[in-house]
Design a protein around this motif. Sequence first.
Motif, PDB file in Angstrom:
ATOM      1  N   CYS A  19       0.826  -1.203   0.165  1.00 25.00           N
ATOM      2  CA  CYS A  19      -0.078   0.102   0.127  1.00 25.00           C
ATOM      3  C   CYS A  19       0.855   1.317  -0.037  1.00 25.00           C
ATOM      4  O   CYS A  19       1.510   1.476   0.892  1.00 25.00           O
ATOM      5  N   ALA A  40      -5.941   3.518   5.027  1.00 23.88           N
ATOM      6  CA  ALA A  40      -5.109   2.695   4.475  1.00 23.88           C
ATOM      7  C   ALA A  40      -5.167   1.286   4.641  1.00 23.88           C
ATOM      8  O   ALA A  40      -5.446   0.490   3.661  1.00 23.88           O
ATOM      9  N   VAL A  91      -7.096  -1.614   1.783  1.00 21.80           N
ATOM     10  CA  VAL A  91      -6.658  -2.903   1.548  1.00 21.80           C
ATOM     11  C   VAL A  91      -7.513  -3.962   1.401  1.00 21.80           C
ATOM     12  O   VAL A  91      -7.963  -4.945   0.653  1.00 21.80           O
TER      13      VAL A  91
END
Length: 232
Positions: free
Chosen positions: A202, A219, A223
């Motif tokens: 990421c 984040a 994902v």
Amino acid sequence: MNTIPKHVAIIMDGNGRWGKLHGRSRSEGHYAGSKTMEELIDVSVGIGIEVLTLYAFSTENWKRPKEEVNYLMSLPVKFFNQKLPEFMKRNIKILISGDIENLPKGTRNVLVKAIEETSDNTGLIVNFAMNYSGRSEMVQAAAHIIQDVKENKISIDQLDEKTLENYLYTRTLPDPDIVIRTGGEKRISNFLMWQSSMSELCFVDELFPDFKKPLFIKALKGVYHRKQALNI
Ligand code: IPE
Ligand code: IPE
Ligand code: MG
């Protein structure tokens, strides 16, 4: 099913640029980064991550100006002197991945103390990659394996992935589920080369000092939305 990642690893990049952007020195950027690190440790305890690996200093970072290197070596001393009592209270265990022997004495001592004092803690593991190189880690593993074969501790036919993993700094840890790099560069920079073979990668544009709780959660969710809803 538990959707919280077990092991999150972060390449904390962008401190120097953050300093410049705010009219301050690179070192002030590193200090700001250390404050963000404290916040991410806190968030990780809160959401139940088991291992948080933080890339703090690579073996390539010795090439930076002496003043900056000195500052980066002094930061752990300041950080642990201030935070260790709280880490004990919160049951946090500190590990280091990297060549701790070749750090300045003051830095090494404070890291050894943090590892020893927290060794019986059973909560979040914070693993600092300090003076770390993924390639050297593998070279050292190869050297140790050859030594152990010579001494008949293991046989060549026994050598498999699991055995090799026992020779890495991360031998006691699961592989990272996700590796995050802040600061916009899409590079691994010699970080956990073996361990991240199967990890989600990421890359986020924000500079590390700005990578606070909301961006961290975003984040993780980003994902995991591809897999299933992340309930945090
Ligand atoms: C932090 O970011 C990484 C460390 C070595 C501590 P940088 O210092 O690489 O910051 P940028 O990438 O120059 O902005
Ligand atoms: C990676 O960042 C290392 C750490 C975060 C400690 P760097 O800024 O040192 O990496 P490069 O120079 O972009 O590869
Ligand atoms: Mg950088």
